[in-house]
Design a protein around this motif. Structure first.
Motif, mmCIF file in Angstrom:
data_model
loop_
_atom_site.group_PDB
_atom_site.id
_atom_site.type_symbol
_atom_site.label_atom_id
_atom_site.label_comp_id
_atom_site.label_asym_id
_atom_site.label_seq_id
_atom_site.Cartn_x
_atom_site.Cartn_y
_atom_site.Cartn_z
ATOM 1 N N CYS B 128 0.856 -1.185 0.000
ATOM 2 C CA CYS B 128 0.000 0.000 0.000
ATOM 3 C C CYS B 128 0.897 1.242 0.000
ATOM 4 N N THR B 136 -2.896 -6.507 1.121
ATOM 5 C CA THR B 136 -3.673 -5.774 0.122
ATOM 6 C C THR B 136 -4.353 -6.758 -0.818
ATOM 7 N N TRP B 151 -6.584 -1.468 -6.563
ATOM 8 C CA TRP B 151 -6.296 -2.298 -5.388
ATOM 9 C C TRP B 151 -6.858 -1.646 -4.132
ATOM 10 N N ARG B 152 -6.809 -2.432 -3.036
ATOM 11 C CA ARG B 152 -7.325 -1.930 -1.755
ATOM 12 C C ARG B 152 -6.405 -2.444 -0.658
ATOM 13 N N CYS B 153 -6.182 -1.595 0.349
ATOM 14 C CA CYS B 153 -5.375 -1.995 1.506
ATOM 15 C C CYS B 153 -6.318 -2.507 2.589
#
Lengths: 251, 166
Positions: B128, B136, B151-153
């Motif tokens: 991240c 992530t 993307w996502r943390c």
């Protein structure tokens, strides 16, 4: 090598990308989820960029001063050389994904083969675009598997899409006289070899998706020779009307 | 026979290009991005060879225009931008400095070297860019521009762009 055969082949590659790109772009703003909407817009953009490279080559080989835009916007249906698969309507999202999957499964080995072409302009475009096609194939195969091996409704829709589109895949996999000649000259790969790679990718993916290809389906073809289904006319009407109504219009 | 004393050296021109921003990710210069392949004088004409990132990247034509305009402002009257497809661009060509700039800007830089034929970043640990966690997950393989994925943390819960390895 004859320039006419190569020009014909470049048109086929370019028209496949252009018509599929135009079809896919129609999901922009309508796809079932935001991430899918973005994915569709990106795939369409890649395909239209690839079409531009192939059509610019076709125009240069023709030598009459037509650029990619002139070929895209000012030809009539009979002059288009895309396969019938890519012009088929979007249908539901499952149908759109199945069409993409069957096309990507051909596009990747075809471009990888073309990257070794003896004609360096062809090899350059293929090497540039093969990575993009591989990225598309990863996604379309993943979604066909998830939706086929998904709920009852999603499986039903994916099987319906497969039954509908399977007969159109054969056109991509069988060489006509032009392609046989170019393959003999080392300009394009042998389509029999591409067909084997296509099958080696498609069969296990469909099995994982719990989908069954129709048996003894006829092969529907003609697009490569300019004999299209009714669907292409509607695509062209939408894509070309502005340049037809206002010739030479620019941003 | 003597050349005009004002004709800048190729080295000077490379330094100027290091200040020419990518229009979509302005913290990166066209040199950081690895898309300037050659700079050379052909007689009195300066030839700058660029390679596109993605076939359809809308920034490519803007980049060509921006570079040409910048060089004209620097007093070079005769500039030609040429496009070369071979060898195809890869994210491996993004400089170390460029990767650091991306991270500071909030975009996770491409992870690992690109292997031929392996477009999938299977198992890649993407850090991240905000909190540095590698806990992530990918939201979508595509993003706001052709070069990015979403993307996502899972620690700081922020979504972020990942400059995909390609």
């Amino acid at each position: 090598m004859s320039d006419a055969a190569l020009e014909e082949f470049a048109l086929r590659m370019g028209d496949n990308c252009l018509i599929l790109g135009q079809r896919v772009s129609a999901w922009c703003g309508y796809a079932p989820a935001l991430e899918e909407d973005i994915a569709m817009a990106n795939v369409a953009l890649d395909l239209i960029g690839q079409a531009k490279l192939w059509l610019a080559l076709a125009g240069a080989l023709e030598g009459k001063g037509r650029d990619a835009d002139a070929l895209a916007f000012l030809r009539d249906a009979r002059a288009f050389r895309n396969c019938l698969l890519v012009e088929q309507p979007n249908g539901d999202y499952g149908q759109t994904l199945m069409r993409q999957f069957l096309f990507d499964a051909w596009h990747v080995p075809m471009l990888e083969g073309l990257a070794a072409s003896r004609e360096e302009r062809v090899a350059a475009i293929a090497a540039k675009t093969a990575k993009e096609a591989a990225y598309h194939r990863d996604r379309s195969a993943d979604l066909v598997i998830r939706l086929g091996d998904g709920g009852e409704e999603s499986r039903r829709r994916m099987q319906t899409a497969l039954d509908l589109l399977w007969p159109f895949a054969g056109e991509l996999l069988a060489a006509d006289e032009t392609e046989a000649r170019l393959a003999g000259e080392g300009v394009i790969p042998d389509l029999a070899d591409i067909a084997k790679k296509w099958t080696a990718f498609v069969e296990p993916a469909l099995e994982e998706a719990t989908l069954v290809p129709p048996k003894d389906a006829p092969v529907r073809k003609g697009g490569k020779q300019g004999l299209h289904t009714e669907a292409l006319g509607y695509v062209l009407a939408e894509m070309q009307w502005l340049q037809r109504a206002y010739p030479g219009a620019t941003w | 026979m003597a050349e005009a004393p004002t004709k800048p050296s190729v080295g000077d021109i490379w330094r100027w290009l290091e200040d020419a921003p990518d229009p979509e990710i302005p913290v990166l210069s066209v040199v950081d991005l690895g898309i300037v392949r050659a700079v050379e004088w052909r007689g009195e004409t300066l030839i700058v060879t660029v390679t596109p990132t993605y076939s359809a990247c809308p920034a490519t034509s803007v980049i060509a225009l921006d570079v040409e305009a910048m060089l004209r402002r620097r007093g070079i009257a005769d500039v030609k931008i040429e496009t070369r497809l071979v060898p195809p661009w890869t994210t491996d060509w993004i400089s170390e400095k460029g990767r650091e700039k991306l991270r500071a800007y909030g975009i996770a830089p491409p992870e690992g070297a690109v292997c031929a034929g392996a477009a999938k970043a299977a198992g890649a640990r993407i850090a991240c860019p905000r909190c540095g966690s590698t806990n992530t997950e990918e939201i979508s393989r595509f993003g706001s521009t052709p070069c990015k994925a979403s993307w996502r943390c899972k620690d700081c819960l922020e979504p972020f762009d990942y400059f995909k390895s390609f």
